[in-house]
Design a protein around this motif. Structure first.
Motif, PDB file in Angstrom:
ATOM      1  N   GLU A  44       6.716  -6.401  -5.745  1.00  0.00           N
ATOM      2  CA  GLU A  44       5.954  -5.329  -5.108  1.00  0.00           C
ATOM      3  C   GLU A  44       6.685  -4.897  -3.847  1.00  0.00           C
ATOM      4  OE1 GLU A  44       1.787  -6.028  -4.448  1.00  0.00           O
ATOM      5  OE2 GLU A  44       1.657  -7.290  -6.237  1.00  0.00           O
ATOM      6  N   TYR A  45       6.859  -3.589  -3.692  1.00  0.00           N
ATOM      7  CA  TYR A  45       7.535  -3.050  -2.518  1.00  0.00           C
ATOM      8  C   TYR A  45       6.613  -3.109  -1.306  1.00  0.00           C
ATOM      9  CZ  TYR A  45      11.247  -1.315  -5.495  1.00  0.00           C
ATOM     10  OH  TYR A  45      12.281  -1.244  -6.366  1.00  0.00           O
ATOM     11  N   PRO A  46       7.184  -3.009  -0.104  1.00  0.00           N
ATOM     12  CA  PRO A  46       6.316  -2.896   1.077  1.00  0.00           C
ATOM     13  C   PRO A  46       5.394  -1.698   0.890  1.00  0.00           C
ATOM     14  CG  PRO A  46       8.615  -3.097   1.740  1.00  0.00           C
ATOM     15  CD  PRO A  46       8.599  -2.943   0.259  1.00  0.00           C
ATOM     16  N   ASN A  47       4.236  -1.782   1.503  1.00  0.00           N
ATOM     17  CA  ASN A  47       3.238  -0.760   1.248  1.00  0.00           C
ATOM     18  C   ASN A  47       2.434  -0.486   2.513  1.00  0.00           C
ATOM     19  OD1 ASN A  47       1.890   1.030  -0.350  1.00  0.00           O
ATOM     20  ND2 ASN A  47       0.777  -0.490  -1.533  1.00  0.00           N
ATOM     21  N   PHE A  48       2.087   0.765   2.723  1.00  0.00           N
ATOM     22  CA  PHE A  48       1.199   1.139   3.819  1.00  0.00           C
ATOM     23  C   PHE A  48      -0.238   1.071   3.331  1.00  0.00           C
ATOM     24  CE2 PHE A  48       5.024   3.452   5.319  1.00  0.00           C
ATOM     25  CZ  PHE A  48       5.087   2.949   6.607  1.00  0.00           C
ATOM     26  N   ASP A  52      -1.987   3.972  -2.439  1.00  0.00           N
ATOM     27  CA  ASP A  52      -2.867   3.454  -3.483  1.00  0.00           C
ATOM     28  C   ASP A  52      -2.267   2.174  -4.069  1.00  0.00           C
ATOM     29  OD1 ASP A  52      -4.744   3.086  -5.451  1.00  0.00           O
ATOM     30  OD2 ASP A  52      -4.041   4.739  -6.710  1.00  0.00           O
ATOM     31  N   GLU A  53      -2.980   1.065  -3.920  1.00  0.00           N
ATOM     32  CA  GLU A  53      -2.492  -0.219  -4.415  1.00  0.00           C
ATOM     33  C   GLU A  53      -2.537  -0.320  -5.931  1.00  0.00           C
ATOM     34  OE1 GLU A  53      -3.995  -3.702  -2.483  1.00  0.00           O
ATOM     35  OE2 GLU A  53      -4.089  -2.686  -0.555  1.00  0.00           O
ATOM     36  N   SER A  54      -3.356   0.502  -6.582  1.00  0.00           N
ATOM     37  CA  SER A  54      -3.470   0.420  -8.033  1.00  0.00           C
ATOM     38  C   SER A  54      -2.432   1.284  -8.743  1.00  0.00           C
ATOM     39  CB  SER A  54      -4.876   0.836  -8.477  1.00  0.00           C
ATOM     40  OG  SER A  54      -5.113   2.192  -8.125  1.00  0.00           O
ATOM     41  N   ALA A  55      -1.632   2.024  -7.985  1.00  0.00           N
ATOM     42  CA  ALA A  55      -0.606   2.884  -8.576  1.00  0.00           C
ATOM     43  C   ALA A  55       0.551   2.028  -9.099  1.00  0.00           C
ATOM     44  CB  ALA A  55      -0.099   3.877  -7.533  1.00  0.00           C
ATOM     45  N   SER A  56       1.438   2.654  -9.838  1.00  0.00           N
ATOM     46  CA  SER A  56       2.586   1.932 -10.395  1.00  0.00           C
ATOM     47  C   SER A  56       3.545   1.521  -9.278  1.00  0.00           C
ATOM     48  CB  SER A  56       3.316   2.812 -11.407  1.00  0.00           C
ATOM     49  OG  SER A  56       3.953   3.887 -10.739  1.00  0.00           O
TER      50      SER A  56
END
Length: 158
Positions: A44-48, A52-56
């Motif tokens: 999983e890439y870094p995320n803000f 959307d966490e449920s996205a690909s």
């Protein structure tokens, strides 16, 4: 009868090899496991928080890059930079996201013309990282990891 005894004796001596258990050390298992890792990719890439966490996986990566680019671009536009010549440059920014979610600018490859026109560009880029939404670090095999990535940023000042 002698042939049968010799045959059984040879059979017994040679069959012991089939019952030997090869012991594998934990280091050998670890080394084999490390060879199978793809060290250049994360699960999983870094995320803000705004993504959307449920996205690909690809959509989350794009959201992260777009959010970061828009934040930096908006900051630089609000600064009201004044130049004597037109600037059309692509700055290659190298970032690091720690396993605690801290974002830092490692390097910015800036053209000499841009540095001449905007001498404080490095300071502006570092200041632009303040006020970012919370960052969730990258994940590799269930563990939070430190990641580095490059992001191009186009600067156009007329």
């Amino acid at each position: 009868m002698k042939h049968a005894i010799v045959f059984l004796l040879v059979l017994m001596l040679s069959s012991c090899e089939y019952f030997k258990v090869k012991k594998t050390s934990s280091e050998a298992i670890l080394n084999e496991e490390l060879k199978t890792f793809n060290w250049n990719d994360v699960d999983e890439y870094p995320n803000f928080t705004v993504c959307d966490e449920s996205a690909s996986k690809a959509a989350r990566q794009t959201c992260f890059q777009n959010t970061l680019t828009h934040h930096i671009t908006n900051f630089l536009q609000d600064e009201g930079i004044v130049v004597s010549r037109d600037i059309n440059d692509t700055i290659l920014l190298e970032f690091q996201v720690s396993k605690t979610g801290d974002l830092s600018l490692i390097n910015a490859s800036v053209d000499s013309l841009t540095i001449d026109e905007i001498p404080n560009i490095d300071d502006l880029l570092n200041q632009s990282l303040t006020g970012l939404p919370r960052i969730f670090p990258a994940i590799k095999r269930g563990q939070q990891v430190t990641t580095e990535f490059k992001l191009p940023l186009i600067i156009r000042v007329n």
